[in-house]
Write an enzyme that holds these catalytic residues in place. Sequence first.
Site, PDB file in Angstrom:
ATOM      1  N   ASP A 152      -2.890   4.852  -4.616  1.00 27.84           N
ATOM      2  CA  ASP A 152      -2.062   5.405  -3.537  1.00 27.84           C
ATOM      3  C   ASP A 152      -2.921   5.798  -2.338  1.00 27.84           C
ATOM      4  O   ASP A 152      -2.595   5.501  -1.187  1.00 27.84           O
ATOM      5  CB  ASP A 152      -1.182   6.573  -4.020  1.00 27.84           C
ATOM      6  CG  ASP A 152      -1.822   7.424  -5.091  1.00 27.84           C
ATOM      7  OD1 ASP A 152      -2.861   7.012  -5.635  1.00 27.84           O
ATOM      8  OD2 ASP A 152      -1.295   8.511  -5.386  1.00 27.84           O
ATOM      9  N   ASP A 170      -1.419  -7.742  -6.466  1.00 28.63           N
ATOM     10  CA  ASP A 170      -0.298  -8.464  -5.868  1.00 28.63           C
ATOM     11  C   ASP A 170       0.204  -7.694  -4.645  1.00 28.63           C
ATOM     12  O   ASP A 170       0.377  -8.246  -3.550  1.00 28.63           O
ATOM     13  CB  ASP A 170       0.814  -8.586  -6.926  1.00 28.63           C
ATOM     14  CG  ASP A 170       1.874  -9.607  -6.548  1.00 28.63           C
ATOM     15  OD1 ASP A 170       1.741 -10.223  -5.471  1.00 28.63           O
ATOM     16  OD2 ASP A 170       2.821  -9.789  -7.333  1.00 28.63           O
TER      17      ASP A 170
END
Length: 333
Positions: A205, A229
Site C-alpha cells: 500500500d 499485475d
Amino acid sequence: MSRHTVTLIPGDGIGPEVSAAAVRVLSATGVELDWQTEVAGASAVGEHGTALPPRLLESVRRNKVALKGPTETPVGTGHRSVNVALRKALDLYANLRPLRTLPGVNTRYEHVNVVVVRENTEDLYSGLEHVVVPGVVESLKIITERASTRIALFAFEYALTHGRKRVTAVHKANIMKLSDGLFLDCCRNVANEYSQIEYDEIIIDNACMQLVLDPSRFDTLLLENLYGDIVSDLCAGFVGGLGLAPGANVGDEEAVFEAVHGSAPDIAGKNLANPVALILSSAMMLEHLGEKKAAKRVRAAVNAVLREGKTLTRDLGGQAGTTEIAEAIAARV
Ligand code: NAI
C-alpha cells in the site's frame, strides 16, 4: 544474420490489428523472421473447441519464442484465462514489464524508468477456488520457496545484466506473515548473493502511494503475481497508458512477448488501437533473439515518431490509425 522461426498468436479484439502492425515494423528491420500463426482465446474456441489448442503449445515449444496479442477471458464464467494457462503450461515464471518515459508523450510524470518483475505461476492465480458452503467461497494463495527463489534470482540477474542498481521487494508480510513472509525470506536470501545490487523492501500500500508521488525513485520492483499485475498497470499509467506498455513472459526454455494491455473490445476492429506496446514488446523479442541492433532501431523509430508527434493514435491525443502509426514507425526503421 540468422533466420528465426517465431510463433505468432494474433489473439482477440485488437490483437490481430496490433500484431499485424508489429509484424510490419519487424519486417522493416531486415531480420529474417518466419512466422507460424496460431489461434488462441475466444477466436480459437469455435474452431478448436478450446481457448488454448495443443498445437499452439507445440509450436511455442518448438520455436522457443512467440509474439502474442491479447486474448479475451470471460469474467466470472466461461473458459480459463489463456494467459494463465499458457504461462503455467510452459512454466513462463517471470513476467517482465519495463516502463520508461517516452519522448513527446504527455504525462504528469518524468524520468520514469521502472522494471516490474512479477512472479507468474502461483499466488492467488493458482485457480484454486471452491465454495465452502453456499455464500462462502475460498480462494487459495499459494506461495512456494521454489517459485519465490527463482523469480528473485531472475530479478537480480536482470538487474545485474541491464545495469540496474536496486531491487525492491513489494509485499504485505505484516498481514500475510506466512505467505508473503516466505516470499521475503527467499528475496533476502537471493539478495545476499548479489552484493553489487542494492536491496530493499516496501509494503504494497505504501509502495502504491510512493509510486504515485514519485515513480522515478524506483528502479526494479520484485512482486508476487497479484501485486505485480496491479502495480504494472499502475506503472503503465506513468508512461502514457496501456497503449505504450510492453512485456514478456519468460521461462527457462521459452519466452512469450506481449503487451500489458488486453483485447480492448471497445475499440476492436476500428483501426484505433495503439500498436506501440506490442511493437516495443517485439523489440524486447529481438533482443532476446540476439538481434540487439535491430531492437535498438525499432526503439529509436518509436521514439522518433512519438517525439515528432505528427502520427499519433487517439489515446495519445492524435488522429492516426493503427496502420498509419505502424507505417510511420516502419518508415523510420
Ligand atoms: P484492456 O486493456 O483491454 O482495456 C482497458 C482500456 O484501455 C480500454 O478502454 C481500452 O480501449 C484501452 N486500451 C487497451 N489497449 C489499448 C491500445 N493498445 N490502444 C488504445 N487503447 C487501449 O482491459 P480490459 O477491458 O480490462 O480487458 C478486456 C479483455 O482483455 C478481457 O477479456 C481481459 O481478460 C483481456 N485481457 C487480456 C490480456 C492479455 O491477453 N495479456 C491482458 C489484460 C486483459
